[in-house]
Design a protein around this motif. Structure first.
Motif, mmCIF file in Angstrom:
data_model
loop_
_atom_site.group_PDB
_atom_site.id
_atom_site.type_symbol
_atom_site.label_atom_id
_atom_site.label_comp_id
_atom_site.label_asym_id
_atom_site.label_seq_id
_atom_site.Cartn_x
_atom_site.Cartn_y
_atom_site.Cartn_z
ATOM 1 N N ARG A 45 0.830 -1.215 0.000
ATOM 2 C CA ARG A 45 0.000 0.000 0.000
ATOM 3 C C ARG A 45 0.861 1.260 0.000
ATOM 4 O O ARG A 45 0.528 2.246 -0.683
ATOM 5 N N ARG A 46 1.950 1.245 0.753
ATOM 6 C CA ARG A 46 2.830 2.423 0.788
ATOM 7 C C ARG A 46 3.465 2.667 -0.579
ATOM 8 O O ARG A 46 3.510 3.810 -1.057
ATOM 9 N N ILE A 47 3.979 1.619 -1.211
ATOM 10 C CA ILE A 47 4.616 1.779 -2.521
ATOM 11 C C ILE A 47 3.591 2.195 -3.567
ATOM 12 O O ILE A 47 3.852 3.045 -4.429
ATOM 13 N N ALA A 48 2.403 1.603 -3.496
ATOM 14 C CA ALA A 48 1.368 1.863 -4.503
ATOM 15 C C ALA A 48 0.882 3.301 -4.487
ATOM 16 O O ALA A 48 0.336 3.787 -5.493
ATOM 17 N N ALA A 49 1.073 3.999 -3.370
ATOM 18 C CA ALA A 49 0.661 5.400 -3.313
ATOM 19 C C ALA A 49 1.384 6.218 -4.376
ATOM 20 O O ALA A 49 0.853 7.217 -4.880
ATOM 21 N N GLY B 126 -6.726 -0.475 0.365
ATOM 22 C CA GLY B 126 -6.994 0.851 0.884
ATOM 23 C C GLY B 126 -8.352 1.417 0.520
ATOM 24 O O GLY B 126 -9.063 0.907 -0.350
ATOM 25 N N VAL B 127 -8.689 2.512 1.215
ATOM 26 C CA VAL B 127 -9.926 3.258 0.994
ATOM 27 C C VAL B 127 -9.569 4.725 0.892
ATOM 28 O O VAL B 127 -8.737 5.231 1.654
ATOM 29 N N ASN B 128 -10.196 5.409 -0.038
ATOM 30 C CA ASN B 128 -9.999 6.844 -0.191
ATOM 31 C C ASN B 128 -11.236 7.570 0.336
ATOM 32 O O ASN B 128 -12.352 7.311 -0.115
ATOM 33 N N GLY B 129 -11.037 8.471 1.300
ATOM 34 C CA GLY B 129 -12.150 9.217 1.849
ATOM 35 C C GLY B 129 -12.837 8.474 2.973
ATOM 36 O O GLY B 129 -12.427 7.385 3.378
ATOM 37 N N THR B 130 -13.913 9.070 3.476
ATOM 38 C CA THR B 130 -14.670 8.485 4.582
ATOM 39 C C THR B 130 -16.164 8.618 4.303
ATOM 40 O O THR B 130 -16.594 9.391 3.437
ATOM 41 N N GLY B 131 -16.941 7.857 5.064
ATOM 42 C CA GLY B 131 -18.393 7.952 4.961
ATOM 43 C C GLY B 131 -18.924 7.482 3.617
ATOM 44 O O GLY B 131 -18.284 6.690 2.913
ATOM 45 N N ALA C 278 4.732 -1.483 -6.782
ATOM 46 C CA ALA C 278 4.162 -2.255 -5.680
ATOM 47 C C ALA C 278 3.855 -3.683 -6.124
ATOM 48 O O ALA C 278 4.080 -4.640 -5.385
ATOM 49 N N HIS C 279 3.373 -3.810 -7.338
ATOM 50 C CA HIS C 279 3.053 -5.130 -7.887
ATOM 51 C C HIS C 279 4.310 -5.969 -8.063
ATOM 52 O O HIS C 279 4.329 -7.172 -7.751
ATOM 53 N N SER C 280 5.375 -5.355 -8.536
ATOM 54 C CA SER C 280 6.643 -6.063 -8.701
ATOM 55 C C SER C 280 7.151 -6.569 -7.353
ATOM 56 O O SER C 280 7.619 -7.717 -7.234
ATOM 57 N N TYR C 281 7.059 -5.728 -6.331
ATOM 58 C CA TYR C 281 7.478 -6.124 -4.985
ATOM 59 C C TYR C 281 6.618 -7.273 -4.478
ATOM 60 O O TYR C 281 7.127 -8.251 -3.916
ATOM 61 N N TRP C 282 5.308 -7.175 -4.665
ATOM 62 C CA TRP C 282 4.360 -8.210 -4.233
ATOM 63 C C TRP C 282 4.680 -9.552 -4.881
ATOM 64 O O TRP C 282 4.709 -10.582 -4.215
ATOM 65 N N ARG C 283 4.953 -9.533 -6.182
ATOM 66 C CA ARG C 283 5.285 -10.778 -6.883
ATOM 67 C C ARG C 283 6.544 -11.413 -6.316
ATOM 68 O O ARG C 283 6.593 -12.623 -6.053
ATOM 69 N N HIS C 284 7.571 -10.591 -6.142
ATOM 70 C CA HIS C 284 8.851 -11.114 -5.663
ATOM 71 C C HIS C 284 8.713 -11.720 -4.273
ATOM 72 O O HIS C 284 9.220 -12.820 -4.001
ATOM 73 N N GLN C 285 8.031 -11.010 -3.372
ATOM 74 C CA GLN C 285 7.909 -11.486 -2.001
ATOM 75 C C GLN C 285 7.032 -12.733 -1.907
ATOM 76 O O GLN C 285 7.324 -13.654 -1.130
ATOM 77 N N ARG C 286 5.973 -12.803 -2.700
ATOM 78 C CA ARG C 286 5.131 -13.998 -2.680
ATOM 79 C C ARG C 286 5.884 -15.211 -3.232
ATOM 80 O O ARG C 286 5.766 -16.315 -2.705
ATOM 81 N N ASP C 287 6.656 -14.997 -4.281
ATOM 82 C CA ASP C 287 7.470 -16.104 -4.801
ATOM 83 C C ASP C 287 8.433 -16.611 -3.733
ATOM 84 O O ASP C 287 8.618 -17.823 -3.559
#
Length: 225
Positions: free
Chosen positions: A41-45, A176-181, A51-60
């Motif tokens: 989530r931090r990288i994807a911001a 993540g979620v953007n905004g509230t309510g 973020a996707h590249s990191y996710w793939r590497h770590q899951r592998d």
């Protein structure tokens, strides 16, 4: 949602110890998974693709080396990485949660966890793709759960025939979620869709998409099969 005629709590196994897997192994897997999505989530911001590249590497890495990996020892010996599509930004959405279907309850008799209860929180409307029911597990851990099955499921070179997971907050899989309510929008990124553990090992029992979580379009993003 069904796996054959069974459905169980997310991530549970058919027995307390699978192939030497301990409770501490499973706890460590979940902690690592929560940490993974926190970093994603931090990288994807700034860059969802990075973020996707990191996710793939770590899951592998986790699948190849962790004692709580769903892969059997024989599968680990031949493992060279999960089959995952390259990042495609057209499959990332920001959508509100509508109240359509909210409050519907579903109780499913399972062979491992007894009766598992779900309540529908509402619906995600996806542009030109269809609708997905959004569920809350009525039990310890709770959380938001969105499985799905698309038109590529079970096709040659496609995706897991029984479906994949888009969100599963009980295991940290959330973007993540953007905004509230009432104006809040959820981040839905199919590039991070992943297969349930039962896709790799029959010892795992997994809840899978029912009719209200099926899309008639191809979604060739995320983890393939």
């Amino acid at each position: 949602m069904a796996h054959g005629q069974q459905e169980t709590n997310q991530g549970n196994t058919d027995q307390d110890n699978v192939a030497g897997m301990s409770a501490l192994d499973i706890a460590d897997w979940r902690l690592r998974t929560f940490a993974l999505y926190d970093t994603v989530r931090r990288i994807a911001a700034d860059s969802p693709a990075e973020a996707h590249s990191y996710w793939r590497h770590q899951r592998d890495l986790m699948f190849a080396t962790h004692p709580a990996s769903a892969l059997t020892p024989a599968a680990k010996a031949q493992f060279s990485g999960l089959k995952t599509a390259d990042y495609d930004p057209i499959y990332r959405f920001h959508v509100p949660l509508t109240k359509e279907g909210a409050g519907r309850e579903m109780s499913v008799e399972t062979g491992t966890d007894g009766v598992v209860n779900f309540v529908r929180l509402g619906t995600f409307d996806l542009p030109e793709m269809g609708q997905l029911a959004v569920w809350k597990l009525q039990g310890y851990g709770g959380g938001i759960f969105v499985p799905f099955r698309d038109a590529t499921a079970g096709t040659p070179g496609g995706t897991y025939g029984a479906g994949r997971y888009l969100l599963d907050t009980i295991k940290g899989a959330f973007h993540g979620v953007n905004g509230t309510g009432p104006d809040a929008t959820f981040v839905l990124d199919f590039n991070f869709a992943y297969n349930p553990s039962c896709a790799y090992n029959d010892a795992w029992a997994c809840p899978l998409p029912g009719p209200s979580n099926r899309l008639a379009v191809d979604i060739p993003a995320g983890e393939l099969y």
